[in-house]
Scaffold this active site. Structure first.
Site, PDB file in Angstrom:
ATOM      1  N   GLY A  33      -2.924   2.060 -28.169  1.00 30.01           N
ATOM      2  CA  GLY A  33      -3.597   2.847 -29.195  1.00 30.01           C
ATOM      3  C   GLY A  33      -3.718   2.072 -30.480  1.00 30.01           C
ATOM      4  O   GLY A  33      -3.498   0.860 -30.517  1.00 30.01           O
ATOM      5  N   ASN A  34      -4.090   2.737 -31.541  1.00 31.99           N
ATOM      6  CA  ASN A  34      -4.198   2.079 -32.850  1.00 31.99           C
ATOM      7  C   ASN A  34      -3.756   3.044 -33.944  1.00 31.99           C
ATOM      8  O   ASN A  34      -3.449   4.201 -33.672  1.00 31.99           O
ATOM      9  CB  ASN A  34      -5.622   1.558 -33.070  1.00 31.99           C
ATOM     10  CG  ASN A  34      -6.643   2.675 -33.089  1.00 31.99           C
ATOM     11  OD1 ASN A  34      -6.669   3.504 -33.990  1.00 31.99           O
ATOM     12  ND2 ASN A  34      -7.469   2.717 -32.040  1.00 31.99           N
ATOM     13  N   ARG A  35      -3.726   2.542 -35.176  1.00 36.15           N
ATOM     14  CA  ARG A  35      -3.115   3.291 -36.264  1.00 36.15           C
ATOM     15  C   ARG A  35      -4.075   4.217 -37.014  1.00 36.15           C
ATOM     16  O   ARG A  35      -3.735   4.744 -38.064  1.00 36.15           O
ATOM     17  CB  ARG A  35      -2.439   2.312 -37.233  1.00 36.15           C
ATOM     18  CG  ARG A  35      -1.154   1.689 -36.658  1.00 36.15           C
ATOM     19  CD  ARG A  35      -0.838   0.331 -37.284  1.00 36.15           C
ATOM     20  NE  ARG A  35      -1.106   0.287 -38.706  1.00 36.15           N
ATOM     21  CZ  ARG A  35      -0.253   0.674 -39.643  1.00 36.15           C
ATOM     22  NH1 ARG A  35       0.922   1.112 -39.310  1.00 36.15           N
ATOM     23  NH2 ARG A  35      -0.593   0.603 -40.905  1.00 36.15           N
ATOM     24  N   SER A  36      -5.243   4.447 -36.473  1.00 32.18           N
ATOM     25  CA  SER A  36      -6.188   5.344 -37.153  1.00 32.18           C
ATOM     26  C   SER A  36      -5.629   6.762 -37.201  1.00 32.18           C
ATOM     27  O   SER A  36      -5.151   7.289 -36.201  1.00 32.18           O
ATOM     28  CB  SER A  36      -7.516   5.346 -36.397  1.00 32.18           C
ATOM     29  OG  SER A  36      -8.342   6.390 -36.879  1.00 32.18           O
TER      30      SER A  36
END
Ligand code: CTP
Ligand code: CA
Length: 234
Positions: A33-36
């Site tokens: 995933g990512n930090r958005s």
């Protein structure tokens, strides 16, 4: 920019907003995933609805409450996000791609939880494959001037150029109408309450927005978008 009432300048318009970070499963319990946080996309959806638009919010992983808009479609992976955005984009006046879409996904997904072994220190190697580029697909498939396409560029800058340089190149490469360039890092952009951006137009316009709330950034992006809708119809 005051906090006064906004114009109802999106009345009768259909606007699609994607928000949040996609998640690419490795196995039933793990993902890449990512930090958005999805905050900027949620703010855009809320602002467009307040200005009269029929908003479809395609929400990947979003950490904030979703605003009350006409339609919400929840998605997980980039492929699911693509399908939802493409479906909603048919007949839309504008598509705003605020989502942080994973560029790569694990080539295969284990149907069971990946286990470590007791008798060796071996670690699995995760092989990745490219995901579809949703925005590029919309640019490619667009027949006329609609929908107006807005991209975001999350940039850190590197040896080959600064944040803005990367943004200008990305706008040219992506072929969208507006690109919102956003400096990201451990403490900037992703997951924060505020944002500072530069809104680049395909017409060469550049509008800098100094550190402010994501709600104000949303209004300014819509201020740049609305005249493009009028032009698209003319
Ligand atoms: N985007 C997309 N589909 C992808 C990746 C990105 O639609 N698979 C969209 C994002 O929603 C954003 C824009 O493309 O609006 C730019 O995303 P960004 O990650 O900044 O650019 P990339 O083209 O993916 O290039 P890179 O990450 O290599 O800088
Ligand atoms: Ca990317």
């Amino acid at each position: 920019l005051g906090a006064g009432p906004r114009p109802r300048d999106l009345e009768g318009r259909r606007v699609v907003v994607s928000a949040g970070g996609t998640r690419e499963p490795l196995d039933p319990v793990r993902y890449l995933g990512n930090r958005s946080s999805g905050r900027q996309g949620a703010a855009l959806a809320a602002a467009a609805a307040a200005r009269g638009a029929h908003v479809t919010l395609v929400a990947a992983s979003v950490d904030v409450p979703l605003p009350p808009v006409a339609e919400v479609v929840r998605v997980g992976t980039a492929a699911q996000l693509r399908d939802a955005v493409v479906a909603a984009a048919a007949g839309a006046d504008a598509v705003v791609m605020a989502a942080a879409v994973a560029d790569f996904a694990p080539r295969s997904r284990s149907t069971h939880k990946i286990k470590k072994s007791d008798d060796s220190d071996d670690a699995p190697v995760v092989e990745l494959q490219r995901n579809p580029d949703v925005l590029a697909g919309l640019v490619r498939e667009r027949a006329g001037a609609l929908p107006v396409l807005v991209g975001f560029a999350a940039e850190t800058g590197d040896d080959s150029g600064g944040v803005l340089e990367h943004g200008r190149r990305k706008l040219a490469r992506k072929g969208c109408d507006l690109l919102v360039v956003n400096e990201v890092g451990e403490t900037r952009g992703f997951g924060t309450e505020t944002n500072s951006v530069v809104v680049l137009g395909a017409d060469g316009s550049e509008r800098g927005v100094a550190e402010t709330s994501k709600d104000v950034v949303a209004e300014i992006i819509l201020d740049s978008l609305v005249p493009m809708l009028a032009r698209a119809l003319a």
